[in-house]
Design an enzyme around this catalytic site. Sequence first.
Site, mmCIF file in Angstrom:
data_model
loop_
_atom_site.group_PDB
_atom_site.id
_atom_site.type_symbol
_atom_site.label_atom_id
_atom_site.label_comp_id
_atom_site.label_asym_id
_atom_site.label_seq_id
_atom_site.Cartn_x
_atom_site.Cartn_y
_atom_site.Cartn_z
ATOM 1 N N ARG A 283 -44.717 7.443 -8.241
ATOM 2 C CA ARG A 283 -46.041 7.380 -8.680
ATOM 3 C C ARG A 283 -46.271 6.148 -9.110
ATOM 4 O O ARG A 283 -47.441 5.627 -9.512
ATOM 5 C CB ARG A 283 -46.209 8.287 -10.048
ATOM 6 C CG ARG A 283 -45.324 7.769 -11.326
ATOM 7 C CD ARG A 283 -45.154 8.763 -12.186
ATOM 8 N NE ARG A 283 -44.120 8.485 -13.573
ATOM 9 C CZ ARG A 283 -42.864 8.398 -13.189
ATOM 10 N NH1 ARG A 283 -42.455 8.835 -11.909
ATOM 11 N NH2 ARG A 283 -41.885 8.079 -14.169
ATOM 12 N N ASP B 178 -46.522 4.135 -22.403
ATOM 13 C CA ASP B 178 -46.173 5.672 -22.316
ATOM 14 C C ASP B 178 -45.956 6.157 -23.659
ATOM 15 O O ASP B 178 -45.615 7.254 -23.913
ATOM 16 C CB ASP B 178 -44.969 5.819 -21.547
ATOM 17 C CG ASP B 178 -43.753 5.174 -21.795
ATOM 18 O OD1 ASP B 178 -44.091 4.673 -23.114
ATOM 19 O OD2 ASP B 178 -42.876 5.275 -21.212
ATOM 20 N N ASN B 179 -46.642 5.403 -24.877
ATOM 21 C CA ASN B 179 -46.344 6.045 -26.108
ATOM 22 C C ASN B 179 -47.384 5.422 -26.986
ATOM 23 O O ASN B 179 -48.071 4.597 -26.705
ATOM 24 C CB ASN B 179 -44.892 5.701 -26.340
ATOM 25 C CG ASN B 179 -44.851 4.019 -26.822
ATOM 26 O OD1 ASN B 179 -45.383 3.536 -27.847
ATOM 27 N ND2 ASN B 179 -44.618 3.140 -25.601
ATOM 28 N N PHE B 180 -47.581 6.345 -28.054
ATOM 29 C CA PHE B 180 -48.859 5.880 -28.930
ATOM 30 C C PHE B 180 -48.744 5.208 -29.889
ATOM 31 O O PHE B 180 -49.508 4.229 -30.452
ATOM 32 C CB PHE B 180 -49.374 7.344 -29.645
ATOM 33 C CG PHE B 180 -50.549 7.997 -28.822
ATOM 34 C CD1 PHE B 180 -51.805 7.899 -29.112
ATOM 35 C CD2 PHE B 180 -50.090 8.697 -27.734
ATOM 36 C CE1 PHE B 180 -52.804 8.658 -28.427
ATOM 37 C CE2 PHE B 180 -51.173 9.370 -27.074
ATOM 38 C CZ PHE B 180 -52.437 9.122 -27.427
ATOM 39 N N CYS C 14 -44.283 12.814 -22.185
ATOM 40 C CA CYS C 14 -43.714 13.032 -21.032
ATOM 41 C C CYS C 14 -42.459 13.550 -20.974
ATOM 42 O O CYS C 14 -41.780 13.354 -20.213
ATOM 43 C CB CYS C 14 -44.183 11.862 -20.002
ATOM 44 S SG CYS C 14 -43.430 10.434 -20.602
ATOM 45 N N CYS D 99 -60.725 -0.344 -37.949
ATOM 46 C CA CYS D 99 -61.898 -1.053 -37.676
ATOM 47 C C CYS D 99 -62.954 -0.482 -38.545
ATOM 48 O O CYS D 99 -64.108 -0.786 -38.562
ATOM 49 C CB CYS D 99 -62.570 -0.507 -36.053
ATOM 50 S SG CYS D 99 -63.038 1.088 -36.182
#
Length: 340
Positions: free
Chosen positions: A67, A126-128, A182, A244
Amino acid sequence: MMHTRYSRQILFAPIGEAGQKKLMRASVLIVGAGALGSWAIDMLARAGVGKMKIVDRDYVEESNLQRQQLYSMKDVEQKLPKAVAAKARVLQINPSVEIEEYVMHADASNLEPLVQSVDLILDGTDNFDTRFLINDLAVLHKKPWIFGACLGSYGSTLTVIPGVTPCLQCLIRSVPMQTMTCDSMGIISPAVGQVVVHQVTEAIKILLGQTDALRNTYLYFDLWNHEQMSIKISKAKMEDCVTCGTVPTYPFLQFENQTKTSVLCGRDTVQIRPPQALSFSTEEIVKRLTELSYHVSDYRHLITGEKDNEKLVIFPDGRMLLHGTKDIEKGKAIFQKIFL
């Protein structure tokens, strides 16, 4: 060269010659050069974006090739860091693009100066944890950024314009956003491509200054089941948002919220990061690994050690990946044997 390489793009009325010149002067920070990041880097290079800064902590493995379109078996065989391999490939595609590669784990201290020097940030992570860090830095320094995530046949994306749109923290609280991981579901490459198509299109609009053309929604899709949802976000902005809002605290810029150990997404791999860069020479590391009975491969960019069912990779900044386990404590113990 502009009139030949970019001729079809210049014919597109919203870009034209003036827009192409803007793209060639633009700078973009891509955080993560894996699935999303590699596709985005390729598209931005072909579009003629003048400068890219690429940050990635990992190296190319064979499982990536399904991918991550920038890479090849040669990169796998050479165990090239993704940022290094991405730069080499981009210069083959478009040698006029200026590339700065950073083989490192993104944290507040090393990412902030890069954020300050670019026009736009693109999420290839790939991570928050890292996404929330990008969100805090982008809002603090008033830099637009484009979130993207994918898993299985799902994908989602969001464009954040500080001071105008809600940020990622707002969306997590107000929209049923799937905080994807994932670890078990796998992924199909069309889902990656679909997310990046939206990310790069939005990026080009921002770099051209055509913010009126932005989507202004949180987009979610499932390619396999033919589903797509586009949620309007104009009312999602929250006054009490920690990033914010009217009194921001930027929580992911605080030291105590920055992860020092982690299990890499979708892999039996633990990452250990020292609190500061280590000053061991390659020779010293090889000697210590050998004393611990590891079979050592010494490469130009990283060092690999193997023993029994363990495989570890050490980067120049002292970061260590331990493959074959999700046991963070085991990773810490091995790290301490090598470096302490």
